[in-house]
Design an enzyme around this catalytic site. Sequence first.
Site, PDB file in Angstrom:
ATOM      1  N   SER A   1      74.648  69.718 108.429  1.00 22.65           N
ATOM      2  CA  SER A   1      74.915  70.873 109.297  1.00 22.65           C
ATOM      3  C   SER A   1      75.447  72.055 108.474  1.00 22.65           C
ATOM      4  CB  SER A   1      75.951  70.497 110.353  1.00 22.65           C
ATOM      5  OG  SER A   1      77.174  70.192 109.717  1.00 22.65           O
TER       6      SER A   1
ATOM      7  N   GLU B   1      83.979  74.986 106.179  1.00 20.88           N
ATOM      8  CA  GLU B   1      82.917  75.997 106.313  1.00 20.88           C
ATOM      9  C   GLU B   1      83.458  77.410 106.080  1.00 20.88           C
ATOM     10  OE1 GLU B   1      79.469  75.792 106.927  1.00 20.88           O
ATOM     11  OE2 GLU B   1      79.713  73.663 106.502  1.00 20.88           O
TER      12      GLU B   1
ATOM     13  N   CYS C   1      82.835  61.809 107.527  1.00 20.79           N
ATOM     14  CA  CYS C   1      82.175  63.110 107.701  1.00 20.79           C
ATOM     15  C   CYS C   1      81.992  63.646 106.296  1.00 20.79           C
ATOM     16  CB  CYS C   1      83.039  64.060 108.519  1.00 20.79           C
ATOM     17  SG  CYS C   1      82.403  65.752 108.516  1.00 20.79           S
TER      18      CYS C   1
HETATM   19  N1  DGL Z   1      79.101  66.914 107.746  1.00 23.01           N
HETATM   20  C1  DGL Z   1      78.776  66.415 109.018  1.00 23.01           C
HETATM   21  C2  DGL Z   1      79.186  64.985 109.218  1.00 23.01           C
HETATM   22  O1  DGL Z   1      79.150  64.238 108.259  1.00 23.01           O
HETATM   23  C3  DGL Z   1      78.872  67.279 110.220  1.00 23.01           C
HETATM   24  C4  DGL Z   1      80.041  68.099 110.448  1.00 23.01           C
HETATM   25  C5  DGL Z   1      79.844  69.033 111.619  1.00 23.01           C
HETATM   26  O2  DGL Z   1      78.930  69.833 111.565  1.00 23.01           O
HETATM   27  O3  DGL Z   1      80.635  68.934 112.568  1.00 23.01           O
HETATM   28  O4  DGL Z   1      79.501  64.557 110.300  1.00 23.01           O
END
Ligand code: DGL
Length: 277
Positions: A14, A161, A195
């Site tokens: 994302s 971000e 994440c």
């Molecule tokens: N980096 C992503 C994950 O591993 C998504 C984070 C997001 O966009 O909320 O969940």
Amino acid sequence: MLSQKSGPIGVFDSGYGGLTILKEIKKLLPNYDYLYLGDNARTPYGTRSFDIVYSFTLQAVKRLFEEGCHLVILACNTASAKALRSIQINDLPKLDPNRRVLGVIRPTVESLGEITQSNHVGILATAGTVLSNSYPLEITKLYPTIEVTSESCPMWVPLVENNEADKDGADYFVKQHINRLLNQDRLIDTIILGCTHYPILLPKIKEYTPEHINVVSQGEYVAKSLEDYLFRHPEMEQKCTKNSTSTYYTTESTDKFIESATLFLKEDITVEHIDLM
Ligand code: DGL
């Protein structure tokens, strides 16, 4: 009609989080070509509904296929939790049954057996990943005796971000979620950063986590699992080009991507803006 010529390995997230996976993959498998796609314009995915995450992820996978990728890694837990299975079962047969999409949850869970001693594991992840229950389900399949406690950290992805991961303001949110997780189960000896954005907060996460607790970033395990996959699937391995190049696409501004990504990757990169639809 998708081209059957060989191409780079696609890596999707994302936003910037997937770079933590790509970095480890490139360390272990430096000869391949990689095409990274960050949907920075629509991040975070973690608070979005199942249908939206599925539809955005499918758009990204289609785009990476069109760019010549035969193999795509969803370097995003939220997309792996909410979209991977549907794409594998419903979309791949129609798009091209010979292409593959792999996720990051299974390789991470497989690594757990050799890490936890207490059999009490904590998961820090986005709300989407926590609500999907994917980690507890996968862990129970492989290690039925491991107890899993999850905590969602909705502020962590926006901190990354927005380039705030190493700033003072991040401390409050990092400490808050680690304490909440550990207060739920005092026997936790292993925390999975579920994440791919979270390893960018690692220095602060370590600062607020007791020393005896293992903090597991996924990159290394995903990289090993990809190496193993390519070894077991020579037909796919032959479709991956090997010129040691990395190409980056973002759906947001290229200037912002370059600034944040070079900080983290510590190498000069060129980025192209694309729109997903
Ligand atoms: N980096 C992503 C994950 O591993 C998504 C984070 C997001 O966009 O909320 O969940």
